[in-house]
Enzyme design. Structure first.
Site, mmCIF file in Angstrom:
data_model
loop_
_atom_site.group_PDB
_atom_site.id
_atom_site.type_symbol
_atom_site.label_atom_id
_atom_site.label_comp_id
_atom_site.label_asym_id
_atom_site.label_seq_id
_atom_site.Cartn_x
_atom_site.Cartn_y
_atom_site.Cartn_z
ATOM 1 N N ASN A 125 9.446 -36.782 28.381
ATOM 2 C CA ASN A 125 10.186 -35.530 28.333
ATOM 3 C C ASN A 125 9.196 -34.410 28.646
ATOM 4 O OD1 ASN A 125 11.629 -33.252 27.696
ATOM 5 N ND2 ASN A 125 11.898 -33.740 25.514
ATOM 6 N N LYS A 158 9.691 -31.354 29.183
ATOM 7 C CA LYS A 158 10.075 -30.046 28.617
ATOM 8 C C LYS A 158 9.872 -28.938 29.669
ATOM 9 C CE LYS A 158 9.250 -31.911 24.074
ATOM 10 N NZ LYS A 158 8.913 -31.677 22.671
ATOM 11 N N HIS A 189 18.576 -32.876 21.897
ATOM 12 C CA HIS A 189 17.176 -32.782 21.473
ATOM 13 C C HIS A 189 17.059 -31.730 20.366
ATOM 14 C CE1 HIS A 189 12.895 -31.946 21.514
ATOM 15 N NE2 HIS A 189 12.745 -33.131 22.075
ATOM 16 N N GLU A 206 15.034 -29.451 19.929
ATOM 17 C CA GLU A 206 14.765 -28.093 20.431
ATOM 18 C C GLU A 206 16.054 -27.434 20.918
ATOM 19 O OE1 GLU A 206 11.541 -29.279 22.981
ATOM 20 O OE2 GLU A 206 10.340 -29.688 21.191
ATOM 21 N N GLU A 230 13.932 -38.879 16.377
ATOM 22 C CA GLU A 230 12.835 -37.936 16.531
ATOM 23 C C GLU A 230 12.775 -37.014 15.312
ATOM 24 O OE1 GLU A 230 11.568 -37.479 20.884
ATOM 25 O OE2 GLU A 230 13.036 -35.929 20.466
ATOM 26 N N GLY A 268 5.582 -32.614 18.554
ATOM 27 C CA GLY A 268 4.587 -31.645 19.015
ATOM 28 C C GLY A 268 3.610 -31.207 17.935
ATOM 29 N N SER A 294 5.121 -37.145 18.613
ATOM 30 C CA SER A 294 3.674 -37.343 18.677
ATOM 31 C C SER A 294 3.256 -38.782 18.961
ATOM 32 C CB SER A 294 3.004 -36.811 17.405
ATOM 33 O OG SER A 294 3.263 -35.419 17.267
HETATM 34 P P1 PGA Z 1 6.056 -34.937 21.350
HETATM 35 O O1 PGA Z 1 7.594 -34.616 21.728
HETATM 36 O O2 PGA Z 1 5.747 -36.298 21.899
HETATM 37 O O3 PGA Z 1 5.271 -33.846 22.039
HETATM 38 O O4 PGA Z 1 5.946 -34.883 19.875
HETATM 39 C C1 PGA Z 1 8.585 -35.613 21.666
HETATM 40 C C2 PGA Z 1 9.920 -35.040 22.072
HETATM 41 O O5 PGA Z 1 10.186 -33.875 21.744
HETATM 42 O O6 PGA Z 1 10.737 -35.720 22.722
#
Ligand code: PGA
Length: 258
Positions: free
Chosen positions: A9, A11, A95, A97, A167, A173, A212
């Site tokens: 992803n 982003k 997601h 976010e 998630e 992140g 992560s």
């Molecule tokens: P990350 O994000 O690997 O940077 O923690 C995962 C995601 O948001 O799909």
């Protein structure tokens, strides 16, 4: 038998040039990996360009979101038909976010899930709790609510046509990964919820872990019985990291649930 899936992803990162360089660096090391499935989800404006590069490779194209409506007067939105047209096979829906920053509801995520299927895309439904929810022992109720919205609107068979990504918001992140056991517990819970409605759908369902994931922790996560791969944010922006995670999925055993 469940074949693992690793999806990157990207982003809202990178430029056209850096995205093309990234995918060109990912493809060669991943080309030899034939025991798992792979995808990358670039930003909308780069889908067509990245789609051209991945054509004929073992890395599929995915989008990060889809509009919950058919085409029409929805300024700024992108429909499932447009994504299918742009060569997408996957699309991330719900997601954290999108839910947290853009106020997307469970119901919107369920509608998006339905739109993805309607246009022949495989939706990757993200579910997961915040830190406050985990500390309040609400992880299972939050995940159940998010799943239930999709089951209610689209049906359990539709869940089997997509992918679920657990998630935990506190792990996204942050560099703070769920332990393999924490991931396994929630994955088993998800599978159990679906099994209550349809056991065969549950057994075949691909459940990714996201939050992560790095080259250094992917193998332990993918070794868990109900972890069928990963949704990778930050580490998908570095070709060598992402390729190493793909390799961990390729080397992990395919999982069969008794
Ligand atoms: P990350 O994000 O690997 O940077 O923690 C995962 C995601 O948001 O799909």
């Amino acid at each position: 038998m469940r074949v693992k899936l690793v999806a990157g992803n990207w982003k809202m990162n990178g430029s056209l040039a850096s995205s093309q360089a990234l995918i060109r660096a990912i493809l060669p090391p991943v080309a030899a990996l034939n025991r798992a499935r792979f995808a990358v989800c670039p930003p909308y404006p780069y889908l067509a360009a990245i789609g051209q590069v991945v054509q004929g490779s073992n890395v599929a194209l995915g989008a990060q979101d889809v509009c919950q409506f058919d085409d029409g007067a929805y300024t700024g939105a992108v429909s499932g038909a447009m994504l299918a047209d742009s060569g997408c096979r996957y699309v991330i829906v719900g997601h954290s976010e999108r839910r947290g920053i853009f106020g997307e509801s469970d119901e919107a995520a369920a509608l998006k899930y339905g739109q993805a299927l309607k246009h022949g895309l495989t939706p990757i439904l993200c579910v997961g709790e915040t830190l406050a929810e985990r500390e309040a022992n609400a992880t299972e109720s939050v995940v159940a609510r998010q799943l239930e919205a999709v089951v209610k609107r689209c049906g359990v068979t539709a869940v089997g046509q997509g992918v679920v990504a657990y998630e935990p918001v506190w792990a996204i992140g942050t560099g703070k990964t769920a332990t393999p056991q924490q991931a396994q517990d929630v994955h088993a819970f998800v599978r159990g919820r679906i099994a209550a409605a349809d056991r065969r759908v549950a057994e075949a369902l691909t459940i990714l872990y996201g939050g992560s994931v790095k080259a250094g922790n992917a193998a332990q996560l993918f070794a868990m019985a109900d972890v069928d791969g990963g949704l990778i944010g930050g580490a998908s922006l570095a070709a060598d990291e992402f390729a190493a995670i793909c390799r961990a999925a390729h080397e992990a055993k395919e999982t069969v649930k008794a």
